[in-house]
Write a protein that holds these residues in place. Structure first.
Motif, PDB file in Angstrom:
ATOM      1  N   SER A  44       0.873  -1.247  -0.187  1.00 55.09           N
ATOM      2  CA  SER A  44       0.010   0.107  -0.049  1.00 55.09           C
ATOM      3  C   SER A  44       0.730   1.456  -0.201  1.00 55.09           C
ATOM      4  O   SER A  44       0.575   2.418  -0.731  1.00 55.09           O
ATOM      5  CB  SER A  44      -1.137  -0.093   0.943  1.00 55.09           C
ATOM      6  N   LEU A  45       1.918   1.255   0.678  1.00 51.80           N
ATOM      7  CA  LEU A  45       3.061   2.438   0.709  1.00 51.80           C
ATOM      8  C   LEU A  45       3.340   2.726  -0.838  1.00 51.80           C
ATOM      9  O   LEU A  45       3.350   3.794  -1.288  1.00 51.80           O
ATOM     10  CB  LEU A  45       4.195   2.035   1.365  1.00 51.80           C
ATOM     11  N   TYR A  46       3.727   1.693  -1.569  1.00 54.68           N
ATOM     12  CA  TYR A  46       4.142   1.774  -2.949  1.00 54.68           C
ATOM     13  C   TYR A  46       2.986   2.379  -3.892  1.00 54.68           C
ATOM     14  O   TYR A  46       3.340   3.368  -4.652  1.00 54.68           O
ATOM     15  CB  TYR A  46       4.971   0.357  -3.514  1.00 54.68           C
ATOM     16  N   ILE A  47       1.921   1.770  -3.843  1.00 53.02           N
ATOM     17  CA  ILE A  47       0.719   2.373  -4.510  1.00 53.02           C
ATOM     18  C   ILE A  47       0.708   3.927  -4.221  1.00 53.02           C
ATOM     19  O   ILE A  47       0.344   4.800  -4.940  1.00 53.02           O
ATOM     20  CB  ILE A  47      -0.457   1.514  -4.100  1.00 53.02           C
ATOM     21  N   LEU A  85     -10.681  10.990 -21.011  1.00 51.15           N
ATOM     22  CA  LEU A  85     -10.194  11.319 -19.789  1.00 51.15           C
ATOM     23  C   LEU A  85     -10.958  10.440 -18.510  1.00 51.15           C
ATOM     24  O   LEU A  85     -10.342   9.836 -17.592  1.00 51.15           O
ATOM     25  CB  LEU A  85     -10.205  12.706 -19.168  1.00 51.15           C
ATOM     26  N   GLU A  86     -12.336  10.674 -18.409  1.00 51.92           N
ATOM     27  CA  GLU A  86     -13.141  10.134 -17.616  1.00 51.92           C
ATOM     28  C   GLU A  86     -12.905   8.800 -17.340  1.00 51.92           C
ATOM     29  O   GLU A  86     -12.802   7.928 -16.292  1.00 51.92           O
ATOM     30  CB  GLU A  86     -14.844  10.240 -17.855  1.00 51.92           C
ATOM     31  N   ILE A  87     -12.617   8.131 -18.703  1.00 54.71           N
ATOM     32  CA  ILE A  87     -12.376   6.470 -18.632  1.00 54.71           C
ATOM     33  C   ILE A  87     -11.131   6.080 -17.966  1.00 54.71           C
ATOM     34  O   ILE A  87     -11.071   5.316 -17.041  1.00 54.71           O
ATOM     35  CB  ILE A  87     -12.602   5.950 -19.990  1.00 54.71           C
ATOM     36  N   ILE A  88     -10.028   6.921 -17.987  1.00 46.96           N
ATOM     37  CA  ILE A  88      -8.725   6.706 -17.658  1.00 46.96           C
ATOM     38  C   ILE A  88      -8.716   6.984 -16.233  1.00 46.96           C
ATOM     39  O   ILE A  88      -8.445   5.946 -15.231  1.00 46.96           O
ATOM     40  CB  ILE A  88      -7.787   7.597 -18.561  1.00 46.96           C
ATOM     41  N   PRO A  93      -7.808   4.029 -10.748  1.00 45.39           N
ATOM     42  CA  PRO A  93      -8.133   3.899  -9.163  1.00 45.39           C
ATOM     43  C   PRO A  93      -8.855   2.535  -9.105  1.00 45.39           C
ATOM     44  O   PRO A  93      -8.498   1.926  -8.117  1.00 45.39           O
ATOM     45  CB  PRO A  93      -9.169   4.964  -8.968  1.00 45.39           C
ATOM     46  N   ILE A  94      -9.591   2.062  -9.983  1.00 46.82           N
ATOM     47  CA  ILE A  94     -10.226   0.613  -9.936  1.00 46.82           C
ATOM     48  C   ILE A  94      -9.104  -0.283  -9.943  1.00 46.82           C
ATOM     49  O   ILE A  94      -8.914  -1.312  -8.877  1.00 46.82           O
ATOM     50  CB  ILE A  94     -11.367   0.332 -11.032  1.00 46.82           C
ATOM     51  N   LEU A  95      -8.276   0.026 -10.691  1.00 47.44           N
ATOM     52  CA  LEU A  95      -7.120  -1.166 -10.830  1.00 47.44           C
ATOM     53  C   LEU A  95      -6.232  -1.005  -9.676  1.00 47.44           C
ATOM     54  O   LEU A  95      -5.917  -2.107  -8.880  1.00 47.44           O
ATOM     55  CB  LEU A  95      -6.445  -0.927 -12.141  1.00 47.44           C
ATOM     56  N   LEU A  96      -5.900   0.180  -9.045  1.00 47.23           N
ATOM     57  CA  LEU A  96      -5.210   0.415  -8.034  1.00 47.23           C
ATOM     58  C   LEU A  96      -5.716  -0.484  -6.625  1.00 47.23           C
ATOM     59  O   LEU A  96      -5.258  -1.188  -5.925  1.00 47.23           O
ATOM     60  CB  LEU A  96      -4.747   1.728  -7.809  1.00 47.23           C
ATOM     61  N   LEU A  97      -7.194  -0.093  -6.812  1.00 44.35           N
ATOM     62  CA  LEU A  97      -7.948  -0.716  -5.451  1.00 44.35           C
ATOM     63  C   LEU A  97      -7.940  -2.117  -5.622  1.00 44.35           C
ATOM     64  O   LEU A  97      -7.814  -2.916  -4.498  1.00 44.35           O
ATOM     65  CB  LEU A  97      -9.502  -0.206  -5.604  1.00 44.35           C
TER      66      LEU A  97
END
Ligand code: HEC
Ligand SMILES: [Cu+2]
Length: 346
Positions: A44-47, A85-88, A93-97
């Motif tokens: 989580s720190l790296y993210i 932009l909206e899609i990106i 964030p979804i991928l990161l989560l």
């Protein structure tokens, strides 16, 4: 002087690691549980660092690139909505989560798994020891239900063995934390919480109560002592059936000390299978490294503890014993008796 700024992160690390106290750092994980939790912290720190860097980079770029310039009064192009932009910025964030969630959820299940099945294939049990940990204001009781052992303040465990822990409290809410071995869990009155841990190598691991539980909460320290399985077996056998010298000590001073103990202390403290359980079991008290969780083990501190326990740990359940209750001679005998309570040596 040029590199003095480097002291900043170093001092921060020292702060986090408890200023060099041995084995009291979640950042120096030992054993599978602490390592699992440490790698989640790292992930989580790296993210977070990644998000921070990207957001700040874009932010600074935008400030510099689109700032108002002298003489330029025109209103820039006004944009409302940009599908790409909206899609990106929804997808990233979804991928990161997901990257955070998947290992977190998987590890949560692993950590909650109290079964000792060695797997379908070999059908063998994982080596394990059960310990019921009861928190009291302001000390710790460790009961080993399968071994018929009750111990106070020092939690002995065998190395390379799964320690299955049940957490309870006899009074208010406390929290069990051995930073180098496992993350904290609460001791809640009326509720049993479960966790497990393993220590791969021998060592003494500092433990703390991490739930504000009263005036002496900050002194509610304990130790987890990992020893090789053979030593652990000796310890458990002798705790369950203490060597004869504990109940009938040798030497006149020790005998008198046992007398004082039976008069003033045994209603609350057990040695062997005799005695009360208002205070810690003292069967192996002579092998403690500290008294009452925090005073260096020596006879001066022990006498101070018996005379002024209420000053040294305000609000604890033990009364202070003045000269009228125990005179100087009796005190010497009592100290010698307490110091003789050893089950591993000899
Ligand atoms: C009313 C019950 C009570 C009596 C009587 C009592 N104690 Fe205690 N004792 C306690 C409790 C409770 C603690 C735990 C204090 C804490 O750390 O919060 C304790 C802690 C101790 C400790 C520290 C134990 C450790 O594991 O480090 C020692 C040593 C001790 N008592 C010795 C004695 C002796 C010797 C006597 C008799 C002169 C005595 N106690 C009488 C309740 C009692
Ligand atoms: Cu506590």
């Amino acid at each position: 002087m040029k590199y003095i700024w480097r002291l900043l992160p170093i001092s921060f690390i020292l702060l986090l690691s408890g200023c060099g106290v041995e084995n009291l750092s979640a950042l120096d994980p030992q054993g599978p549980v602490a390592e699992m939790q440490y790698s989640l912290i790292q992930l989580s720190l790296y993210i977070m660092i990644f998000v921070l860097v990207v957001v700040f980079a874009i932010y600074i770029f935008v400030i510099v690139r689109f700032r108002e310039r002298p003489g330029d009064t025109h209103i820039p192009k006004q944009v409302h909505g940009n599908r790409t932009l909206e899609i990106i910025w929804t997808t990233i964030p979804i991928l990161l989560l997901l990257m955070l969630a998947i290992p977190n959820v998987m590890d949560t299940f692993t950590l909650a798994d109290m079964s000792v099945d060695g797997g379908v294939e070999d059908g063998e049990e994982i080596d394990h020891v059960r310990v019921e940990v009861t928190a009291h204001q302001f000390w710790w009781e460790f009961e080993y239900p399968d071994l018929d052992v009750v111990a106070g303040q020092d939690m002995y465990i065998p190395t390379d063995t799964r320690i299955l822990i049940e957490l309870q409290s006899s009074d208010v809410q406390h929290s069990f934390w051995v930073p180098a071995l496992a993350g904290k869990q609460d001791n809640v009155p009326g509720i049993t919480n479960e966790m497990w841990l393993e220590a791969p190598e021998e060592g003494v691991f500092m433990g703390k109560c991490t739930e504000l539980c009263g005036p002496s909460h900050w002194l509610m320290d304990f130790k987890v002592i990992a020893v090789d399985p053979d030593t652990f077996d000796t310890w458990a056998t002798n705790m369950a059936e203490p060597p004869a010298h504990l109940a009938e000590p040798e030497g006149q001073v020790a005998v008198d000390g046992r007398g004082v103990f039976e008069e003033s202390c045994i209603s609350c403290h057990a040695v062997g299978d005799e005695g009360g359980n208002i205070g810690p079991d003292l069967t192996n008290f002579g092998e403690r490294e500290v008294i009452a969780g925090y005073l260096d083990y020596d006879m001066d501190n022990l006498e101070a503890w018996l005379r002024d326990t209420q000053d040294l740990k305000p609000g604890n359940e033990m009364p202070s014993f003045n000269e009228e209750a125990i005179n100087a001679e009796e005190m010497d005998a009592l100290l010698e008796y307490l110091d003789s309570l050893k089950i591993l040596e000899e």
